[in-house]
Design an enzyme around this catalytic site. Structure first.
Site, PDB file in Angstrom:
ATOM      1  N   GLY A  16       0.840  -1.195   0.000  1.00 34.48           N
ATOM      2  CA  GLY A  16       0.000   0.000   0.000  1.00 34.48           C
ATOM      3  C   GLY A  16       0.865   1.231   0.000  1.00 34.48           C
ATOM      4  N   GLY A  18       0.716   5.944   0.617  1.00 35.00           N
ATOM      5  CA  GLY A  18      -0.017   7.188   0.793  1.00 35.00           C
ATOM      6  C   GLY A  18       0.938   8.353   0.660  1.00 35.00           C
ATOM      7  N   GLY A  19       0.521   9.484   1.252  1.00 35.51           N
ATOM      8  CA  GLY A  19       1.317  10.686   1.132  1.00 35.51           C
ATOM      9  C   GLY A  19       2.663  10.589   1.807  1.00 35.51           C
ATOM     10  CG  MET A  20       3.026  10.500   5.609  1.00 30.87           C
ATOM     11  SD  MET A  20       3.724  12.115   5.256  1.00 30.87           S
ATOM     12  CE  MET A  20       5.313  11.958   6.039  1.00 30.87           C
ATOM     13  N   GLY A  21       4.597   7.874   1.790  1.00 30.68           N
ATOM     14  CA  GLY A  21       5.463   6.886   1.181  1.00 30.68           C
ATOM     15  C   GLY A  21       4.757   5.585   0.874  1.00 30.68           C
ATOM     16  CB  VAL A  23       4.086   0.082   2.950  1.00 27.93           C
ATOM     17  CG1 VAL A  23       4.542  -1.028   3.889  1.00 27.93           C
ATOM     18  CG2 VAL A  23       3.984   1.401   3.711  1.00 27.93           C
ATOM     19  CE  LYS A  38       5.263   5.363   5.167  1.00 28.06           C
ATOM     20  NZ  LYS A  38       4.099   5.574   6.019  1.00 28.06           N
ATOM     21  CG  ASP A 132      -0.055  10.895  10.340  1.00 33.64           C
ATOM     22  OD1 ASP A 132      -1.226  11.325  10.313  1.00 33.64           O
ATOM     23  OD2 ASP A 132       0.506  10.385   9.361  1.00 33.64           O
TER      24      ASP A 132
END
Length: 963
Positions: A16, A18-21, A23, A38, A132
């Site tokens: 998966g 998202g905005g933070m990288g 995985v 990640k 977060d």
């Protein structure tokens, strides 16, 4: 990226991102273990200072050794300089993934929140703020542990912001007000985010919702969070307060995670335990038929992780919590806690004394014996099955209340049933016969019993007279009906000839069937078009069918329509099942989607679509169960419609006889109601009536009234929740007062007496459903007071299952308290300077319409009355609380608004006699009977009925704002 090697990690698959990288799952080739990799966006660490700061913070996070924090193994970079983190790989899912299956059971949500809180406490102790926390950043492992991930983007408390762009790395819906306003993230920010996550675990939705991130951020920084009980009314007040404290913008927010944990553990101690086992989930007819289940990720409890804490809880808190739950009639939760505590307390005398207050015993036998028996509280739909033992069982202990039980034996069909355990102390016994599955049919067996049934007050044949049978587990679907159409069901003249012959209808089958066409003139239900059902609705119940089409379909399948008696026996539902059903909604739903299970194990017996049954009532056919558009009390009230009626809410299911004995014809006979001759009954004497009136008297106790909540969100009115002392038994009464904003005080007041759905609903938070019925009154400038009557909502003692009269003292005692509740509400109004009780009206809806024959005769402060739906019950009560005893003493101007074709209140036998016998002078009473049944009339004629009501109140109370 798949197949590449980063350092000594070989990437296997993407998990998966998202905005933070992104995985990935990878293999650590040195230690031969799976890890999660990640890769962080280059923008996060695009200069040496940022890289150094990130590495420092990630290393600090990797030093956090705690079971609820994801372990960080390594920090490294790819050949092109992109940083990555190697973390422990966990087999499970995130909270976000778990919530795709719906909100969590309360114990599961609390347990996960406690585990996350414990991990945060460890981080805060080390000076690290996560900043977060959100459902996507908490993993739930198959071992039951909650693991906080993404500490790699946390910051050391007090250090410089991680980013240089000013953008916050969190997700807006879970960010604290201070973060959104550009302030420092603190431990309190993590508490806020955990509160938002807990809110979503409990309700399935975030606490703030809007069309854009900007609008969400604005709401978070300017308003307080809504209560989770708005979305899930059954939540306890302690859980509600826990969430709201965590989400407060004010000083009420927890200043430290440890304080949150203290309160969360207290809430968890009062909730049932969570057991790690598969949880059945009902999603479709196919799943029901196949017995499919999904493995729910149920977290291991805090107490299981800490045996010493569990023992300490049992010794110091368990008894008090159990006693409190018993006082609140929460017998299932009390039983669960008692079972937990018993393992630590043994034969504790205090616990032994409590068992009889929360449990009953039952002996259970089966044919064949050695069947496995499991159970769970009826309302605990998502909860695990709990083992009871194997048959024969003797004096098995079960919690008081409605329970779902299932009996299982190899090679035989599992038997699902709903049972009631709550009768006076002493053992009861049950026997069940298990049988092989009904081949190729999605049906449940209905086992007759010896007790005679009652159908809306009518004695009926004992069910043993029509033997064992099976009924469709769910309503007939569009897809099933399509198979009938494609097999030539409409063209089968022999099929239709046999149906017409039995009904003594002399008609040509082809000409008769020609009227059954869809919206485009092709054979099919009225809800179809171009010969088919709407796209994607194959699992929806087929609607828009006449009685004849339903009968033909069943005959085509070698089945038949159930009689009213077959339907009633199979469809009996626990009170908690009514609000679980698709009643008072907006549209039909796929069959079997709602969890309301009847005593026989069938679904959708209440709501979704109303269901044709065989029996007549005069020239009409009965149709049972109510539909998605009917009020909740319609489930227990048969309706009647022309056999050719093809309205969209008309559906059906079939039965198959399993017993060889013939079915008596009387079961199929027309069900004619035998009304009383109310007009011929002489009124009671004045002396007797005065004696009857004295039963409603009560001592003038202090009210001690308090406004405990105010909803001021509407432009036209505000709603206040009020508590005060009830006039009996030391109880606290509850009332809701709608105060208009667009008219000057003192306000005319309308006091509401509601429909009988209130008896089966658990929380007065559900009052929003009355908006379409009464909202026009405060909008027009009149106040409305809605007392919560004895036996309804939170004041339900469980002894009254419906509002219909009977000749029991229990009904008599309840009716006396209903009238006292009304009068006590007027007492309260008299203390309000902004209310004008000299201009007071009674407004009764359905059940309240019937009470309009009694309340205004007793409570003389009423000056006018409006009755929407109602009439004389054809079932009679004891004379001291019977409608006919009081109706001639009603003197106030009365408007009755009804449906002429009502089954429960027949026009000639019920509505007209009540209207005629009202003691109100003829010139001050009016009956308007619209065509159709009462519950069809209200939505269809709403504007006319609103006009008639306002005109009536203007005439007899005076116009709003007038002198």
């Amino acid at each position: 990226m798949q197949g590449k090697t980063l350092s000594h990690y070989r990437v296997l698959e993407r998990l998966g991102g998202g905005g933070m990288g992104a995985v990935y799952k990878a293999l650590d080739t040195r230690l031969d273990r799976h890890v999660a990799i990640k890769l962080l966006p280059l923008s996060l660490t695009d200069d040496d200072e940022a890289r150094a700061r990130f590495t420092r913070e990630a290393r600090a996070a990797s030093a956090l050794d705690h079971p609820n924090i994801c372990t960080i193994y390594d920090i490294d970079s790819t050949d092109d300089g992109q940083l990555f983190i190697a973390m422990a790989f966990y087999d499970g899912e995130t909270i976000k993934g778990r919530l795709t299956r719906g909100p969590m059971p309360v114990p599961e949500a609390l347990d996960v929140a406690i585990q996350v809180g414990q991990g945060l406490a460890k981080a805060h102790e080390a000076g690290i703020v996560h900043r977060d926390i959100k459902p996507a950043n908490v993993m739930l492992t198959r071992d039951g542990l909650a693991k906080i991930v993404d500490f790699g983007v946390a910051k050391l408390a007090g250090s410089t912001d991680l980013t240089r762009t000013g953008a916050s790395p969190g997700t807006v819906a879970y960010m604290s007000p201070e973060q959104l306003q550009g302030g420092e993230a603190t431990p309190e920010s993590d508490v806020w985010a955990l509160g938002a996550t807990l809110f979503e675990m409990l309700t399935g939705r975030p606490p703030f919702e809007a069309e854009s991130e900007w609008a969400i951020a604005s709401a978070i920084t300017t308003t307080e969070a809504r209560s989770p009980r708005e979305l899930r009314p059954e939540l306890g007040e302690d859980v509600e307060q826990l969430v709201l404290n965590a989400l407060s913008r004010q000083e009420a927010r927890y200043s430290a995670i440890e304080t949150f944990l203290t309160d969360a553990r207290a809430c968890y101690g009062s909730a049932p335990p969570v057991r790690v086992e598969p949880t059945p989930r009902r999603a479709s007819a196919r799943m029901i038929a196949g017995g499919a289940t999904i493995a729910a990720v149920l977290a291991a409890t805090f107490w299981l992780l800490r045996p010493d804490e569990e023992a300490r809880w049992a010794e110091t808190q368990a008894i008090t919590q159990i006693e409190r739950l018993i006082e609140q009639d929460e017998y299932g939760r009390a039983f669960e806690l008692a079972e937990r505590a018993e393992g630590h307390l043994g034969n504790d005398a205090r616990l032994a004394a409590l068992w009889s207050q929360m449990s009953r015993t039952m002996s259970l036998t089966t044919t064949p014996s050695d069947a496995e028996v499991v159970y769970k509280p009826y309302a605990d739909v998502e909860g695990p099955w709990r083992p009871l033992g194997r048959t024969p069982l003797e004096d098995a202990r079960l919690p008081i209340g409605y329970l779902r039980i299932e009996l299982r034996a190899d090679g035989l069909e599992p038997l699902e049933r709903t049972i009631w355990r709550g009768d006076p102390e002493g053992a009861s016994s049950e026997h069940f016969d298990l049988a092989p599955p009904i081949t190729g049919e999605n049906m449940v067996r209905v086992v007759p019993w010896d007790e005679p049934l009652r159908l809306i007050g009518l004695p009926t044949p004992p069910s043993t007279q029509f033997g064992e049978y099976a009924i469709d587990r769910v309503e007939v679907t569009n897809a099933e009906f399509m198979s009938f159409v494609q097999a030539g069901g409409y063209e089968d003249e022999d099929l239709w000839r046999s149906i017409l012959s039995r009904e003594a209808i002399a008609a040509d089958p082809r000409e008769f069937v020609a009227q059954f066409v869809d919206a485009t003139g092709r054979p099919g239900p009225s809800t179809w078009a171009v010969g088919t059902f709407p796209d994607g609705e194959e699992d929806y119940p087929v609607g828009g069918v006449s009685w004849f089409e339903a009968a033909a379909f069943c005959a085509h399948r070698d089945k038949e329509l159930p009689t009213a008696y077959h339907w009633l026996l199979a469809g009996s539902l626990a009170p908690a099942g009514v609000p679980m059903s698709n009643l008072a909604g907006t549209a039909p739903e796929p069959v079997g989607q709602r969890p309301a299970q009847s005593t026989s194990g069938a679904y959708d017996m209440a709501g979704n679509l109303r269901e044709w049954v065989y029996n007549r009532n005069g020239d009409r056919r009965l149709i049972m169960g109510g539909s998605y558009q009917d009020p909740q009390h319609q489930y227990a009230e048969p309706d009647q419609r022309p056999a050719l009626d093809r309205a969209a809410p008309n559906g059906f299911r079939c039965i198959k006889h399993l017993a060889p004995e013939p079915i008596p014809e009387l079961v199929y006979a027309s069900i004619e109601r035998e009304p009383s001759d109310f007009r011929s009954e002489p009124p009671v004497s004045d002396e007797v009536f005065e004696a009857y009136l004295r039963q409603f008297a009560y001592d003038p106790l202090p009210l001690d009234a308090e406004v405990v909540a105010v909803d001021d969100s509407r432009s036209g009115w505000m709603r206040q929740k009020i508590t005060y002392n009830a006039p009996y038994d030391g109880e606290t009464a509850i009332a809701f007062l709608w105060v208009p904003k667009n008219s000057p005080p003192p306000h005319q007041v309308v006091v509401l007496f509601p429909g009988s759905s209130d008896i089966v609903l658990s929380s007065s938070d559900e009052l929003a459903r009355y908006a379409t019925i009464i909202e026009f009154l405060p909008t027009s400038g009149r106040a409305v007071l809605y007392p919560i009557y004895k036996g309804t909502y939170e004041r339900n003692d469980g002894s009254l299952l419906w509002s219909q009269p009977n000749r029991s003292t229990n009904y008599r005692d309840h009716l006396v308290k209903w009238v006292q509740d009304f009068s006590r509400a007027v007492d309260y109004l008299e203390t309000r300077e902004d209310m004008d009780t000299s201009k007071l009206a009674y407004f009764g809806y359905s059940w309240g319409g019937t009470m309009g024959a009694i309340v205004p005769a007793v409570e003389t402060r009423v000056k006018a009355s409006v009755l929407v739906v109602g009439g004389f019950w054809l079932d009679r009560a004891l004379p001291e609380v019977d409608q006919a005893t009081y109706v001639t003493r009603v003197r106030v101007p009365t408007l009755m608004l009804t449906g002429r074709e009502d089954y429960l209140f027949p026009y000639e036998a019920s509505q007209l006699p009540m209207f005629d016998l009202l003691g109100t002078p003829d010139e001050h009473k009016r009956l308007i009977a619209y065509d159709g049944t009462s519950h069809d009339v209200f939505p269809a004629k709403r504007h006319q009925m609103v006009k008639e009501t306002l005109d009536w109140l203007d005439t007899y109370l005076g116009p709003v704002g007038g002198s």
